[in-house]
Design an enzyme around this catalytic site. Structure first.
Site, PDB file in Angstrom:
ATOM      1  N   GLY A  26       0.758  -1.457  -0.124  1.00  0.00           N
ATOM      2  CA  GLY A  26       0.082  -0.098  -0.079  1.00  0.00           C
ATOM      3  C   GLY A  26       0.779   1.300   0.014  1.00  0.00           C
ATOM      4  CG  ASP A  55      -0.726  -5.662   0.492  1.00  0.00           C
ATOM      5  OD1 ASP A  55      -2.125  -5.760  -0.117  1.00  0.00           O
ATOM      6  OD2 ASP A  55      -0.445  -4.340   0.963  1.00  0.00           O
ATOM      7  CB  SER A 106      -6.596  -0.979   7.058  1.00  0.00           C
ATOM      8  OG  SER A 106      -7.907  -0.471   7.413  1.00  0.00           O
ATOM      9  CG  ASN A 166      -4.900 -13.463  12.699  1.00  0.00           C
ATOM     10  OD1 ASN A 166      -5.082 -14.396  13.398  1.00  0.00           O
ATOM     11  ND2 ASN A 166      -5.536 -13.553  11.522  1.00  0.00           N
ATOM     12  N   GLY A 224      -0.933 -12.240  18.244  1.00  0.00           N
ATOM     13  CA  GLY A 224      -0.548 -13.581  18.577  1.00  0.00           C
ATOM     14  C   GLY A 224       0.727 -14.000  18.280  1.00  0.00           C
ATOM     15  CB  ALA A 239      -1.372   1.942  10.839  1.00  0.00           C
ATOM     16  CE1 TYR A 281      -9.209   2.896   7.952  1.00  0.00           C
ATOM     17  CE2 TYR A 281      -9.788   5.245   8.675  1.00  0.00           C
ATOM     18  CZ  TYR A 281      -8.858   4.108   8.146  1.00  0.00           C
ATOM     19  OH  TYR A 281      -7.744   4.482   8.333  1.00  0.00           O
TER      20      TYR A 281
END
Ligand code: UDP
Length: 324
Positions: free
Chosen positions: A13, A34, A78, A102, A105, A117, A148
């Site tokens: 991104g 990604d 995102s 995730n 973890g 972010a 969002y």
């Protein structure tokens, strides 16, 4: 001694790719991840020949496995523009909730530090101006931006829970409007929308009367703030953005001047829940990180315009905005 190794989600991104560049320049090994829903391999293709860089085409909302040591995890995956999260609302909620779970973890297994972010959107349509980190926000959970805003708010809560309950090292950056090369021309954000329109000879679509304000930060300044925050020992949220506030009308006029076109600003309906004002209070970043933005809007816009101008006509014509 082996290089430190950093995992960056959302690596293809806009911000993720600039982070990959910065960490490689600082001598880290970088693992990019990604799922390429909104990211683009073009942003990182220059890294494919770099031996310190590896890439996983993977959805972080599903179980993630990365072999070897990891020192830092930066969760930047995102959708991040209103047009994107209106198109893919469920993925937006999942990457902010299942995705960060995730990452956290994985961080526990690897004993890694995590930086997430977050966003000025956690402040919603703010009643406090400029926004300090202590302000809790004014968010509509069931409005179009809710998917969002609430994902990012949940992400902060989850990250803080791992910090307090598991003692994990965590950092939270609240990112304000940022711009620069590699922004997607068709992501619907105001800057690529205006520059794309100017380059195609169309009028610039100003939403509402243009009196709403934003404060635009050039990407290299933002990346530097994030880098400093990661290496700091501060676990509470920190605003990173440029406090130089401008109305969208004036911003449109600046773009018209910069691009040297004869187009006008035309008014379109203001989208629902569009924040009326936004400007970061960056006292914390200054005091804790010794950080403040260095690139003026004039300088940053010039570099960004040159980038968009260098795109092919096909890419330029791909641009869509909310009124297509
Ligand atoms: N905006 C606009 N014209 C456009 C796109 C956006 O006037 O073609 C306005 C939008 O309504 C908002 C501001 O520009 O007030 C910034 O929008 P953007 O989507 O870039 O980010 P936001 O800060 O709203 O998340």
């Amino acid at each position: 001694m082996a290089n430190k190794r950093v995992l960056i989600t959302g690596a293809a991104g806009f911000l993720g790719s600039h982070l990959c560049d910065r960490f490689l320049a600082e001598g880290y090994d970088v693992v990019g991840m990604d799922n390429l829903i909104t990211g683009d391999l073009k942003n990182i293709e220059h890294l494919f020949k770099v031996k310190e860089f590896e890439f996983y085409h993977n959805d972080v909302s599903k179980f993630i496995h990365v072999p070897g040591d990891i020192d830092y995890i930066l969760h930047f995956a995102s959708p991040a523009s209103p047009i994107d999260y209106l198109k893919i609302p469920i993925q937006t909620l999942k990457v902010g909730s299942l995705g960060i779970h995730n990452c956290l973890g994985l961080a526990r297994v690897k004993n890694a530090r995590v930086l997430i972010a977050s966003t000025s959107e956690v402040y919603g349509d703010p009643m406090v101006h400029p926004q300090t980190e202590e302000y809790w926000g004014n968010v509509n959970p069931v409005g179009p931006r809710g998917v969002y805003d609430e994902a990012k708010r949940f992400q902060e809560a989850m990250t803080m829970a791992y910090h307090t309950f598991h003692g994990l090292e965590t950092r939270i950056v609240r990112i304000f409007n940022t711009y620069g090369p590699r922004m997607r021309l068709n992501d619907g954000r105001v800057l690529p929308a205006f520059i794309g329109q100017a380059l195609r000879g169309e009028d610039l679509t100003m939403f509402g009367d243009g009196s709403q304000t934003r404060s635009f930060c050039y990407v290299s300044d933002l990346i530097d703030g994030i880098y400093r925050l990661l290496l700091s020992d501060y676990a509470q949220p920190v605003n990173i953005g440029n406090p130089d506030e401008i109305s969208i009308r004036e911003f449109g006029e600046e773009i018209i001047k910069l691009t040297g076109t004869n187009q006008k600003l035309i008014s379109k309906p203001l989208p629902k829940d569009d924040p009326k004002q936004r400007k970061p209070d960056i006292s914390k970043a200054k005091a804790i990180l010794g950080w403040e933005p260095k690139v003026s809007r004039e300088e940053g816009l010039k570099i960004t315009f040159d980038y968009f101008k260098s795109l092919s006509p096909e890419e330029l014509n791909k641009t869509a905005h909310r009124f297509d």
